[in-house]
Structure formats: C-alpha cells, structure tokens
Design a protein around this motif. Structure first.
Motif, PDB file in Angstrom:
ATOM      1  N   VAL A  84       1.028  -1.726  -5.600  1.00  0.00           N
ATOM      2  CA  VAL A  84       1.916  -2.868  -5.393  1.00  0.00           C
ATOM      3  C   VAL A  84       2.522  -2.891  -3.992  1.00  0.00           C
ATOM      4  CG1 VAL A  84       4.019  -4.016  -6.211  1.00  0.00           C
ATOM      5  CG2 VAL A  84       2.438  -2.958  -7.856  1.00  0.00           C
ATOM      6  N   TYR A  85       3.058  -1.749  -3.563  1.00  0.00           N
ATOM      7  CA  TYR A  85       3.754  -1.724  -2.269  1.00  0.00           C
ATOM      8  C   TYR A  85       3.854  -0.300  -1.765  1.00  0.00           C
ATOM      9  CZ  TYR A  85       7.677  -1.788   1.030  1.00  0.00           C
ATOM     10  OH  TYR A  85       8.469  -1.616   2.137  1.00  0.00           O
ATOM     11  N   TRP A  91       0.848  -1.863   2.738  1.00  0.00           N
ATOM     12  CA  TRP A  91       0.061  -2.727   1.875  1.00  0.00           C
ATOM     13  C   TRP A  91       0.889  -3.299   0.731  1.00  0.00           C
ATOM     14  CZ3 TRP A  91      -3.873   1.647   0.355  1.00  0.00           C
ATOM     15  CH2 TRP A  91      -3.290   2.521  -0.565  1.00  0.00           C
ATOM     16  N   ARG A  92       0.395  -4.405   0.189  1.00  0.00           N
ATOM     17  CA  ARG A  92       1.016  -5.065  -0.957  1.00  0.00           C
ATOM     18  C   ARG A  92      -0.073  -5.582  -1.892  1.00  0.00           C
ATOM     19  NH1 ARG A  92       6.457  -6.423  -0.642  1.00  0.00           N
ATOM     20  NH2 ARG A  92       7.442  -6.111   1.395  1.00  0.00           N
ATOM     21  N   ASP A  93       0.111  -5.320  -3.182  1.00  0.00           N
ATOM     22  CA  ASP A  93      -0.731  -5.888  -4.238  1.00  0.00           C
ATOM     23  C   ASP A  93      -2.231  -5.679  -4.001  1.00  0.00           C
ATOM     24  OD1 ASP A  93       1.538  -6.823  -5.617  1.00  0.00           O
ATOM     25  OD2 ASP A  93       1.626  -8.582  -4.326  1.00  0.00           O
ATOM     26  N   SER A 160       8.328   2.030 -10.589  1.00  0.00           N
ATOM     27  CA  SER A 160       9.039   2.549  -9.420  1.00  0.00           C
ATOM     28  C   SER A 160      10.066   3.619  -9.762  1.00  0.00           C
ATOM     29  CB  SER A 160       9.724   1.392  -8.665  1.00  0.00           C
ATOM     30  OG  SER A 160      10.608   0.681  -9.508  1.00  0.00           O
ATOM     31  N   CYS A 178      11.573   0.549   4.143  1.00  0.00           N
ATOM     32  CA  CYS A 178      11.819  -0.334   2.998  1.00  0.00           C
ATOM     33  C   CYS A 178      12.760  -1.475   3.345  1.00  0.00           C
ATOM     34  CB  CYS A 178      12.382   0.469   1.829  1.00  0.00           C
ATOM     35  SG  CYS A 178      14.130   0.910   1.997  1.00  0.00           S
TER      36      CYS A 178
END
Length: 310
Positions: A84-85, A91-93, A160, A178
């Motif tokens: 996801v992150y 990166w994302r998804d 998470s 973040c």
C-alpha cells in the motif's frame, strides 16, 4: 527438492533465499534495492530477482519453487497482496503479489510486512519462541514493530499495526518521510544515528557502527549522539509498552549489533520511564538479518499449508 522463494525487501538492500520445508536456507543472495532509481525501478528489480531465483532453484533442484513469500516495508494489505505505502521506497498501491505470481509462473505468493515477517521468524524460532506476548523492534533504515500474540503476528485492521517508528517523540523535530516531524525513526534508527554521528564528527561516510565504536572509546561527541538516540528510543518504547504490555521486547536491526553498548543504557532508560507498567525482558534478536528471509519462507510454506487444508 521442494522449496520456496523467500524475499526480504529493505530500504537499501534486498535479501533472498531458497528455503526448504524445514526452514533451512538452501541458497542465499543479496542485491541493492536501488530506491534512488524510483519506485517503478524497485518493483522491476524485485521481479527480476525473483525470476532469477526461480531459474536457480530449477537448475539446482530439478523443479521450480512451489511458492514464494516476500516481505516489504511500509503499509501492507496482505489479504489482497497490495504493497500500500512505503515512505522509504516511495511506492503506493503496488499489486506485488499478483505481479510476482505472474513472473513466477502462477505459483502462490504470500506478501507480508517486513518487520512482521521478521517477527514471525523471531517468534517461532528465535528470541520470542517462549513468549506469549512480544514486541519485535528492528532498528535499521527505519523503525517498525511486530506485535506477537500466541504464535501469530497482529497486522491490525488496515495492515499498519506496529508502525512505532512514526510515533512522534520530539514534536517539531526532523522531518520524516511520512510527512510528520520528530518521528522516532528520524532520531533512533541506525540510519538516523549514522547521520547524527556523521554531522558530529564531520565525516560524511560515518555510520552508526562507527558511532558505537566511538562511544566505546569514550568520545564525548559520540556519547551525546548516542544518549539522544537512546532517550528518544526509550520514549517511543515506553509508549508502545503502555499500549501493548508485552512480556518480552526484542530489539534487532543494525543498531542492536552494538550489543551492550546499546542494551545497557536502553534498559536503564526504559526502567527510569516506566511507572505502573510492567517492565518486560529486553533482549537482542536471535536471527540477525536472516529473520526477514526466514519469515518470508515461513509465510510461503504457511500459504501452501492453508491451501491444502482449505
């Protein structure tokens, strides 16, 4: 010989192995993650690495791997196989499970969070094997935590759980990837200690290991850097202890390689901060940097076992 592919993707390097059914690492390899080339290049590197491992397994054992397990940093949706992150990789998804399965000829792939995967190995065969409740905290490029509960690792409702590196311990402190400031990992990770010591000693190549050696020699600048990091770490850990109440706290990662140089002041700093909380055992990780690969192999074999029984 039946075997699985195990991949442990870190912020700076990747470790991989072919693992037998008894957990033995039959072949091991490493390569840089290459995050400076961007998230798409990192994904391509992972897929290429996995493909090479498949070919090596086929050549050595007469058949390709029957499954694969991969551990990645950041937030992971292990149910749907989505990375996801990841602040350190950008990166994302990313549908990493599907991409890897396609590259590996359609074999089943288990995707897990790197620290939770390492914690799975520490819990089953490492420093937490006798603990019903433990918290595994590796101090490396970043900081996260794996929450062990009676033989399993808690992922949380959204994948998470355990991201203690993003507890703010110094409001207004250094900027974190973040988006917050003063996160624990900006102050007490091995990378953070290395940066702080490099600045203090005016050597841009200095590392956390160099800082530990300077602490052991009594260097006042190193002692100040080390004390700041230990104080920040203790603050973050006591917050975690208050929430989770583990009976064992397992510290791993590069910074833990300093041994008593880290553990003696850390135990004292945590002891000084607890009030009503029960002080847990604070112990070094047992599996070193092999934990991620060992855990990824366990994920792959667990996946096969689940498919057989379902």
């Amino acid at each position: 010989m039946r075997h699985v592919i195990a991949l442990d993707v870190g912020g700076t390097g990747m470790k991989a192995a072919l693992a037998g059914a008894d957990g033995t690492l039959l072949y091991e390899a490493r390569r840089p993650t290459g995050r400076e080339r961007g998230p798409e290049a990192v994904v391509a590197t992972i897929l290429d690495f996995a493909g090479e491992l498949r070919e090596i397994g086929h050549a050595r054992f007469g058949a390709p791997a029957v499954a694969a397990g991969v551990a990645v940093p950041g937030i992971v949706d292990d149910t749907h196989g989505i990375a996801v992150y990841a602040a350190n990789l950008g990166w994302r998804d990313v549908p990493l499970r599907a991409l890897l399965s396609e590259r590996l000829g359609g074999v089943p792939v288990a995707l897990g969070h790197d620290v939770r995967t390492g914690g799975l190995a520490e819990g089953r065969i490492g420093a937490g094997r006798d603990a019903d409740r433990f918290l595994f905290v590796p101090l490396g490029t970043g900081i996260a935590g794996a929450i062990g509960i009676e033989g399993r690792i808690e992922a949380g409702a959204h994948g998470s759980a355990g991201e203690i590196g993003h507890i703010v311990v110094r409001p207004g402190g250094p900027e974190c990837g973040c988006g917050q400031r003063g996160c624990l990992e900006t102050l007490a990770s091995a990378a953070a200690v290395g940066r702080a010591w490099a600045a203090a000693c005016a050597d841009p190549e200095a590392t956390a290991a160099d800082a530990a050696k300077a602490v052991e020699s009594g260097d006042g600048r190193a002692l100040a850097v080390w004390r700041d990091a230990v104080d920040a770490l203790a603050d973050g850990l006591v917050t975690s202890l208050t929430l989770l109440d583990p009976d064992t706290l397992i510290i791993g990662g590069g910074l833990a390689e300093a041994g008593d140089t880290l553990f003696e002041p850390l135990r004292e700093a945590v002891r000084a901060r607890v009030t009503f909380q029960r002080l847990p055992l604070i112990v070094p990780a047992a599996l070193g940097d092999a934990a991620g690969c060992l855990g990824a192999g366990l994920l792959a074999w667990d996946l096969l076992s689940t498919e057989v029984t379902s």
